[in-house]
Design a protein around this motif. Structure first.
Motif: not given
Length: 197
Positions: A28-29, A32, A78, A82, A157, A160
């Motif tokens: 996922t990182e 992003e 997004s 993060f 987003g 995530l």
């Protein structure tokens, strides 16, 4: 010569779970970073070309305002996951800062799970909104870009971010230490004391 003790089954399954969740976190990182990096580079290039076009040729990029707005929407949504991963999201910690030990950890787990549920709920509604925009065929006014494409960043987003909050809760449930995110421990940096006030 004594034989080394074999790891218990619970310890092995716990470390396997953390390795698996760490892999989810890294994937996922990566997603992003690609989305955020591309959006930032596109926006910077767009604005540079637009300003140079206006200054040198008297005419900027057609649809620059729309493209800027679309890029900002994509970057905003997004960046949710993060920010959660780096524990840089807004947190009202006045109450939890007064706690320590197990009560603090329990509160962090409760908040992480509650916020994850909220993120998934918002993702569901954002997905409905994107589908309704798609079904209506709405497009941007200048460039006729189908608006469902940039607005898809909202449900993605939220999902995530929800995943990151779930990872935070699981990390706290499986670790002795307290974590603010999957990879960030719950500790404060010392405030530098340079003697000047």
């Amino acid at each position: 010569m004594p034989q080394p003790a074999e790891p218990s089954a619970s310890h092995t399954s716990g470390s396997l779970l953390l390795r698996l969740l760490g892999a989810v976190d890294r994937v996922t990182e990566w997603v992003e970073k690609i989305i955020l990096g591309s959006s930032v580079l596109f926006l910077a290039g767009l604005l540079i070309v637009h300003v140079l076009g206006r200054q040198l040729f008297g005419n900027g990029v057609t649809g620059q305002v729309e493209l800027t707005q679309i890029s900002l929407v994509i970057m905003t949504f997004s960046g949710l996951g993060f920010a959660v991963r780096r524990a840089r999201h807004i947190s009202m910690s006045a109450f939890s800062d007064q706690l320590s030990g197990t009560p603090r950890k329990a509160l962090i787990i409760f908040i992480a799970l509650g916020t994850a549920a909220l993120m998934f709920y918002l993702a569901w509604h954002a997905g409905d909104y994107v589908l309704s925009i798609h079904d209506r065929g709405r497009t941007s006014s200048a460039l006729q870009i189908p608006l469902w494409i940039p607005y898809l960043a909202a449900p993605v987003g939220f999902v995530l971010a929800g995943i990151q909050f779930v990872l935070t809760a699981v990390r706290n449930l499986t670790s002795r230490e307290t974590y603010r995110s999957f990879s960030e421990k719950d500790e404060y940096d010392a405030i530098p004391d340079d003697g000047a006030l």
